[in-house]
Design an enzyme around this catalytic site. Structure first.
Site, PDB file in Angstrom:
ATOM      1  N   GLU A 200      -9.491   0.443   5.292  1.00 14.33           N
ATOM      2  CA  GLU A 200      -9.096   0.423   6.706  1.00 14.33           C
ATOM      3  C   GLU A 200      -8.676   1.784   7.236  1.00 14.33           C
ATOM      4  OE1 GLU A 200      -5.885  -2.396   7.063  1.00 14.33           O
ATOM      5  OE2 GLU A 200      -7.214  -4.108   6.696  1.00 14.33           O
TER       6      GLU A 200
ATOM      7  N   HIS B  11      -1.555   1.401  -7.165  1.00 19.34           N
ATOM      8  CA  HIS B  11      -1.138   1.436  -5.752  1.00 19.34           C
ATOM      9  C   HIS B  11       0.250   2.049  -5.513  1.00 19.34           C
ATOM     10  CE1 HIS B  11      -4.009  -2.243  -5.253  1.00 19.34           C
ATOM     11  NE2 HIS B  11      -4.599  -1.181  -5.745  1.00 19.34           N
TER      12      HIS B  11
ATOM     13  N   GLN C 270      -2.471   4.786 -12.002  1.00 13.68           N
ATOM     14  CA  GLN C 270      -2.750   5.644 -10.848  1.00 13.68           C
ATOM     15  C   GLN C 270      -1.546   6.509 -10.466  1.00 13.68           C
ATOM     16  OE1 GLN C 270      -3.845   2.678  -7.930  1.00 13.68           O
ATOM     17  NE2 GLN C 270      -5.757   2.161  -8.977  1.00 13.68           N
TER      18      GLN C 270
END
Ligand code: HEC
Length: 457
Positions: free
Chosen positions: A329, A237, A172
Site C-alpha cells: 500500500e 515486521h 528482519q
C-alpha cells in the site's frame, strides 16, 4: 443451481491454495495458464464485465450463465473469490514480466524511462544488508547495515562508526533507519532505529539518538523503548522509517507478526508514532487521553511500514507498507486514523489462502494506491533534485522482491500514475535524492550496493 458445486459444502472446494482451486474449477474453460479456451483469457486485460476487482468478483460469484460461465457462489466463499481475483491479477503480471523487462533493459548501459535517460553507477559494496541511507551536510553518507554497523561513506571509503547501540540481530530485525535532525548542523543529532531485546528471546523496535565525533557514536539517548511485556519473539515486521515534520519525529513499527495487535492501541506494533525530537510525547497526540493507549501513537492498523516521507509541496505525510501476498500500500497518513490491517486488505496469505474478502470497512482508510501482486515496497522519497526534470515532485518508491524502482505522480492527494523506471538491478531497499540531484539507491543482492542513477544529457 450448478451441479458441480451443489454437492460440495461451502468452503470445501476452495479450501487450500487458490492456484489448486483454479486448476480444479476454472482451467478446463479458461486454460491452465489462464490463456483462454472456451472461456476468455483472464490475462489479456480485456474484461467484458468490467475490469475492477469488484466487477471480476461479481462475475465469478454470479456467473454469466447465458454465455456459459457458471456461478460459483455456492462453491466458493467471498474470501475465496477475493483470493481468486488476486490470483488472476498475479498471473497477468507474471505473463507480462518478460515484456516489462525487455522494455526497461538498458541499451549500451543507458536506461530510458519516464522521459529520462540515465546510467546506474555502483559506488561501493558491503557484505551485509544495507538498510537505510542519509546525507550529511558535506555530501558524505551514513548507511545502516542490518547486522548493526553504522557506516560512513566518505571519499570512496566506508568506515564503521564505533559504539552504536547493540541491536537484536533476529530475522528482519537489526539496525534499521538512520536520519539526521533537520537542524543537524546546529545540534549534531543523528537518529537510529533498531530492534532491541531485553532477554534475547523477544524484542521490539527502539529509537535512539546520538552524535558522531571522531568516528565514534557519543551522547546517546534512547528516546523510544517498550516494556518487555510488549515485546514479541517474532522475527518479522519491525518497520521502520523516520521523518521529521513541524519539529516532530514520526516513526513506524510493523505489526511484529501479531497482526491483530495492529488494531490494539495498547500495543506499540502496527503503528506510526509521533514524538518530540527528544522523545517527549506531544500533548496533542490523538490517543493521549485514551486509557491504556500508547501515547506516542499517531495512526494505526499498519502491517509493515517501510517508507515514510513528506511531500515538500503539500507538507502531507506519505507512507508505504508491505501488504501480505498482494496488497502493498501507499497511504496518506493522518492523525488518529485507522488504516485497517488486518480487518481490510487487498492481499491474501503467502500460502495462497485467503485472509478476508473485505477491502473496505467504515472507519478504515483506503490506501491511495496498492499493488497486486505486491512489489515488496521499501523506502520512498519525493524527488526534489534538478537533474531529472521530468521526475520533479514525484514519489520514488523502491521494491524489494520485484527489484523495481517506481515513480508515482500524486495530484490532489491521489496517485494518478505509477511507472516502473528501473528493474532487475537488485532488491531496492532505500532511495534518496542526493544533494547533486542524482538518485541514490541501496541495492540488496548477494552483496549490498550503494548505487546512483545519473542522468545522461
Ligand atoms: C464451463 C466453462 C467455464 C468454467 C468452468 C469457468 N468459466 Fe469463467 N467464463 C466462462 C465463459 C464462457 C465466460 C464468458 C465470457 C467469455 O469468456 O467469453 C466466462 C467469464 C469469466 C470471467 C469474466 C471475463 C471478462 O471478460 O470479464 C471471469 C473473471 C471468469 N470467467 C472467471 C472464472 C473463474 C475464476 C472460474 C473458476 C472458479 C471460471 N471462470 C470457471 C466459462 C467458464
Amino acid at each position: 443451481m450448478l451441479s458441480s458445486s451443489a454437492c460440495v459444502g461451502q468452503n470445501r472446494i476452495g479450501a487450500g491454495e487458490i492456484k489448486d482451486t483454479y486448476q480444479k474449477l476454472c482451467s478446463s474453460c479458461h486454460g491452465k495458464q489462464l490463456q483462454g479456451g472456451s472461456g476468455s483469457s483472464l490475462i489479456d486485460d480485456e474484461w467484458k464485465f468490467g475490469s475492477s476487482d469488484a466487477e471480476i468478483a461479481n462475475v465469478i460469484r454470479d456467473g454469466a450463465i447465458k454465455l456459459g460461465m457458471p456461478a460459483w457462489k455456492n462453491a466458493l466463499s467471498d474470501k475465496e473469490i477475493r483470493a481468486m481475483v488476486i490470483f488472476i491479477r498475479e498471473q497477468k503480471s507474471i505473463s507480462q514480466k518478460a515484456v516489462v523487462e525487455q522494455m526497461l533493459a538498458p541499451q549500451k548501459g543507458i536506461y530510458n524511462a519516464a522521459g529520462e535517460k540515465f546510467t546506474l553507477e555502483v559506488l561501493t559494496e558491503g557484505n551485509d544488508i544495507f538498510w537505510s541511507l542519509a546525507f550529511m551536510p558535506d555530501q558524505s553518507l551514513l548507511i545502516t547495515q542490518r547486522n548493526g554497523n553504522l557506516l560512513h561513506y566518505k571519499g570512496n571509503k566506508l568506515q564503521q562508526i564505533k559504539g552504536t547501540p547493540k541491536v537484536w540481530r533476529h530475522g528482519q530485525g537489526g539496525l534499521l533507519e538512520v536520519y539526521l535532525h533537520p537542524q543537524y548542523s546546529r545540534n549534531g543529532w543523528v537518529y537510529l532505529s533498531y530492534s532491541e531485546t531485553k532477554d534475547g528471546n523477544s524484542g521490539m523496535t527502539a529509537v535512539s539518538r546520538g552524535r558522531i565525533k571522531d568516528g565514534k557514536w557519543v551522547d546517546e539517548q534512547k528516546i523510544f523503548t517498550s516494556a518487555k511485556s510488549l515485546h514479541t519473539g517474532a522475527g518479522t515486521h519491525f518497520g521502520s522509517r523516520f521523518v521529521f515534520a513541524d519539529g516532530y519525529l514520526y516513526f513506524a513499527i510493523g505489526d511484529r507478526g501479531r497482526k491483530h495487535q495492529a488494531q490494539d492501541l495498547s500495543k506499540p506494533n502496527g503503528k506510526i508514532h509521533r514524538i518530540h525530537d527528544d522523545g517527549r510525547i506531544p500533548s496533542d497526540n490523538p490517543f493521549i487521553n485514551k486509557r491504556n493507549a500508547i501515547p506516542s501513537i499517531w495512526s494505526y492498523g499498519h502491517r509493515n511500514p517501510q517508507g515514510l516521507d513528506l511531500d515538500p509541496n503539500t507538507g502531507l505525510l506519505w507512507e508505504t507498507e508491505h501488504g501480505p501476498r498482494g496488497g502493498d500500500e501507499v497511504n496518506l497518513i493522518e492523525k488518529g486514523k485507522n488504516y485497517g490491517w488486518p480487518e481490510i486488505t487487498y492481499g491474501m496469505n503467502y500460502s495462497g489462502t485467503p485472509i478476508t474478502e473485505h477491502t473496505h470497512k467504515p472507519g478504515m482508510e483506503q490506501p491511495k494506491h496498492y499493488w497486486v501482486p505486491s512489489i515488496a515496497v521499501a523506502g520512498i522519497d519525493f524527488y526534489e533534485g534538478k537533474a531529472f526534470k521530468n521526475w520533479q515532485g514525484k514519489l520514488l518508491v523502491s521494491g524489494l522482491a520485484s527489484q523495481e524502482l517506481h515513480l508515482l505522480d500524486i495530484k490532489n492527494k491521489q496517485v494518478v500514475s505509477d511507472t516502473i523506471v528501473l528493474k532487475n538491478a537488485g532488491r531496492v531497499r532505500d532511495v534518496a535524492t542526493g544533494p547533486d540531484g542524482n538518485i541514490y539507491l541501496l541495492l540488496n543482492r548477494s552483496s549490498s550496493k550503494l548505487a546512483r542513477l545519473v542522468p545522461v544529457n
